[in-house]
Design a protein around this motif. Structure first.
Motif, PDB file in Angstrom:
ATOM      1  N   ASP A  24       0.374  12.515 -35.073  1.00  0.00           N
ATOM      2  CA  ASP A  24       0.270  13.384 -36.242  1.00  0.00           C
ATOM      3  C   ASP A  24       1.594  14.126 -36.450  1.00  0.00           C
ATOM      4  O   ASP A  24       1.808  15.223 -35.930  1.00  0.00           O
ATOM      5  N   VAL A  25       2.484  13.514 -37.201  1.00  0.00           N
ATOM      6  CA  VAL A  25       3.815  14.077 -37.408  1.00  0.00           C
ATOM      7  C   VAL A  25       3.754  15.430 -38.098  1.00  0.00           C
ATOM      8  O   VAL A  25       4.457  16.379 -37.714  1.00  0.00           O
ATOM      9  N   ASP A  26       2.922  15.559 -39.110  1.00  0.00           N
ATOM     10  CA  ASP A  26       2.878  16.800 -39.891  1.00  0.00           C
ATOM     11  C   ASP A  26       2.522  18.006 -39.027  1.00  0.00           C
ATOM     12  O   ASP A  26       3.117  19.081 -39.168  1.00  0.00           O
ATOM     13  N   THR A  27       1.554  17.831 -38.119  1.00  0.00           N
ATOM     14  CA  THR A  27       1.143  18.946 -37.274  1.00  0.00           C
ATOM     15  C   THR A  27       2.249  19.336 -36.305  1.00  0.00           C
ATOM     16  O   THR A  27       2.504  20.527 -36.075  1.00  0.00           O
ATOM     17  N   ILE A  28       2.922  18.344 -35.744  1.00  0.00           N
ATOM     18  CA  ILE A  28       4.025  18.641 -34.828  1.00  0.00           C
ATOM     19  C   ILE A  28       5.156  19.348 -35.565  1.00  0.00           C
ATOM     20  O   ILE A  28       5.671  20.377 -35.110  1.00  0.00           O
ATOM     21  N   VAL A  29       5.548  18.814 -36.712  1.00  0.00           N
ATOM     22  CA  VAL A  29       6.661  19.378 -37.479  1.00  0.00           C
ATOM     23  C   VAL A  29       6.355  20.806 -37.922  1.00  0.00           C
ATOM     24  O   VAL A  29       7.249  21.660 -37.993  1.00  0.00           O
ATOM     25  N   ALA A  30       5.096  21.090 -38.178  1.00  0.00           N
ATOM     26  CA  ALA A  30       4.713  22.442 -38.599  1.00  0.00           C
ATOM     27  C   ALA A  30       4.958  23.473 -37.493  1.00  0.00           C
ATOM     28  O   ALA A  30       5.071  24.673 -37.776  1.00  0.00           O
ATOM     29  N   LYS A  31       5.046  23.016 -36.262  1.00  0.00           N
ATOM     30  CA  LYS A  31       5.292  23.916 -35.135  1.00  0.00           C
ATOM     31  C   LYS A  31       6.782  24.125 -34.860  1.00  0.00           C
ATOM     32  O   LYS A  31       7.152  24.938 -34.008  1.00  0.00           O
ATOM     33  N   LEU A  32       7.636  23.397 -35.576  1.00  0.00           N
ATOM     34  CA  LEU A  32       9.072  23.439 -35.313  1.00  0.00           C
ATOM     35  C   LEU A  32       9.793  24.490 -36.143  1.00  0.00           C
ATOM     36  O   LEU A  32       9.372  24.828 -37.250  1.00  0.00           O
ATOM     37  N   SER A  33      10.919  24.962 -35.628  1.00  0.00           N
ATOM     38  CA  SER A  33      11.815  25.809 -36.408  1.00  0.00           C
ATOM     39  C   SER A  33      12.647  24.928 -37.331  1.00  0.00           C
ATOM     40  O   SER A  33      12.737  23.707 -37.139  1.00  0.00           O
ATOM     41  N   ASP A  34      13.274  25.542 -38.329  1.00  0.00           N
ATOM     42  CA  ASP A  34      14.109  24.771 -39.252  1.00  0.00           C
ATOM     43  C   ASP A  34      15.242  24.049 -38.537  1.00  0.00           C
ATOM     44  O   ASP A  34      15.650  22.960 -38.941  1.00  0.00           O
ATOM     45  N   ASP A  35      15.775  24.660 -37.472  1.00  0.00           N
ATOM     46  CA  ASP A  35      16.924  24.098 -36.768  1.00  0.00           C
ATOM     47  C   ASP A  35      16.535  23.409 -35.462  1.00  0.00           C
ATOM     48  O   ASP A  35      17.360  23.249 -34.561  1.00  0.00           O
ATOM     49  N   ALA A  36      15.290  22.983 -35.353  1.00  0.00           N
ATOM     50  CA  ALA A  36      14.800  22.368 -34.115  1.00  0.00           C
ATOM     51  C   ALA A  36      15.583  21.108 -33.761  1.00  0.00           C
ATOM     52  O   ALA A  36      16.119  20.413 -34.633  1.00  0.00           O
TER      53      ALA A  36
END
Length: 340
Positions: free
Chosen positions: A210-222
Motif C-alpha cells: 500500500d504505497v499511499d499509506t506508507i507515503v502518507a507517513k513520510l516527510s516531504d524530504d524523506a
C-alpha cells in the motif's frame, strides 16, 4: 595461569558494552566481532601483567580501543548510502549491490540502557566514521564512556593535551552532521498509542504493498536507501515512484504476482524490532521452495516529530541472528509480528 572461569568473571560484566564500543568505532557488527575476538585474545595473554593500577574497565577498554584502531588501519571507511553520492532517479531502480564498498551495518540495541542508545543511532555512527581514528576514539571514550582526558591519553599512548585537541575537533565535526533531536528524544515525545499505531500501520501497509499509506507517513524530504545498493532517493514523490514502480512491482522473487505468493501467502512479512536505538523491521520474503518467509532486509526508520524522514533498508540477511530473529517465518504463523 589464569583459568577460563576467572577470565570470564573478569571480562564478563564488560563484554556487551565492549562490543558496543567496538561497533561505535567500526560501524559494523561483523567488524565489532573481529575486534572483540582480537581484544579478548590480547586480554587473555596480558592478564598476568594486569596489576590493578587501573580499573578492569579502563584496562579492557584500552585493549579493545587499540584492537579497533588496528582494524581501522586495515579496512576501508564505512558509510551510509546517502553519504556515498547524490540521490538517484527513482525511475532507474535500485541498481546492483556494491559488495566492494564498506557499508555501515545495523546494530542490535536490546542490551543497551536508554542513555546508551543515543550513541549507536545511525546519524551518530555515520558521523563518527568520518572522523580520523584518534578523534573518533577520543570522542567516544570521553563523551560516551566518560573517561577522563588522562585515562583516554593513557589508553591511546598520547597526552591529555592531544586528547583535548582531538576532542574539540571531533565535537565540531560531529555536531555539523547530527540532527537537532536524537531518536531517543523523538520517540520519547510520542504517546505510546501513536507509536504503536505507526508500528502497526507501517508494517501492514508494507505487507499489502500500500504505497499511499506508507507515503502518507513520510516527510516531504524523506529518503530511502538499500545498502549494499549505492542508490538512494530523496523526497516523498521520489520514494513513492520507487515503491510503486520497483519495490512493490518486483517483490524480490520470481514467479509471483506482486505481494501475493503461493497459497495466498503475502510475498513480504515484517516483524517489528529495534536497531540502533530506532524503530526497525525485519523484512522476510516468501520462498516457495522452502514454503516459508526467509530473511531479506532490516529496515531502520528515522523519525522527525510524527513523520518518517528516512528508511534505510539494510539488505543484509547475515545480521538477522544478531537480533535474535528467526531463520524463517513458516506459512502457518498466524501473526509473524509476534515471532521473536
Amino acid at each position: 595461569m589464569t583459568s577460563e572461569a576467572a577470565f570470564e568473571e573478569f571480562v564478563g560484566p564488560h563484554r556487551a558494552q565492549l562490543h558496543a564500543h567496538c561497533y561505535r568505532m567500526l560501524g559494523s557488527v561483523h567488524d565489532a566481532d573481529d575486534a572483540m575476538q582480537d581484544a579478548m585474545l590480547r586480554a587473555w595473554r596480558g592478564m598476568g601483567r594486569f596489576e590493578g593500577r587501573s580499573s578492569a574497565k579502563s584496562w579492557l577498554y584500552r585493549i579493545a580501543t587499540n584492537a579497533c584502531l588496528d582494524l581501522i588501519g586495515r579496512r576501508p571507511k564505512r558509510e551510509l548510502a546517502i553519504d556515498s553520492g547524490p540521490a538517484s532517479d527513482p525511475h532507474d531502480g535500485p541498481g546492483p549491490p556494491l559488495t566492494e564498498t564498506a557499508w555501515i551495518e545495523p546494530y542490535p540495541d536490546a542490551g543497551l540502557e536508554y542513555e546508551q542508545r543515543e550513541s549507536v543511532e545511525l546519524a551518530f555512527i555515520a558521523a563518527l566514521q568520518h572522523l580520523p581514528a584518534l578523534q573518533r576514539a577520543a570522542l567516544i571514550m570521553r563523551e560516551v564512556l566518560g573517561f577522563s582526558a588522562k585515562e583516554t591519553a593513557d589508553a591511546l599512548d598520547t597526552t591529555p593535551a592531544a586528547i583535548n585537541s582531538a576532542l574539540q575537533r571531533a565535537r565540531k565535526a560531529v555536531e555539523e552532521k547530527r540532527p537537532e533531536q536524537t531518536q531517543q528524544e523523538t520517540l520519547a515525545a510520542l504517546p505510546d498509542t501513536e507509536l504503536k499505531e505507526l508500528v502497526e500501520v507501517y508494517a501492514d501497509a508494507w505487507e499489502r504493498g500500500d504505497v499511499d499509506t506508507i507515503v502518507a507517513k513520510l516527510s516531504d524530504d524523506a529518503t530511502i536507501a538499500m545498502p549494499p545498493m549505492a542508490t538512494w532517493f530523496r523526497g516523498r514523490d521520489a520514494v513513492a515512484v520507487f515503491l510503486r514502480d520497483w519495490a512493490f512491482a518486483h517483490p524480490w522473487q520470481e514467479g509471483e504476482a506482486a505481494f501475493r505468493g503461493d497459497a495466498g501467502e503475502r510475498s513480504v512479512r515484517l516483524v517489528p524490532t529495534t536497531a540502533n536505538g530506532q524503530l526497525a523491521y525485519a523484512s522476510y520474503r516468501w520462498d516457495p521452495s522452502r514454503g516459508a518467509h526467509v530473511p531479506m532486509a532490516l529496515q531502520v526508520l528515522t523519525l522527525r516529530d510524527r513523520e518518517i524522514i528516512d528508511i534505510t533498508g539494510f539488505v543484509m540477511p547475515s545480521v538477522f541472528p544478531y537480533f535474535g530473529l528467526p531463520e524463517e517465518l513458516p506459512s502457518s504463523a498466524s501473526d509473524p509480528r509476534q515471532v521473536g
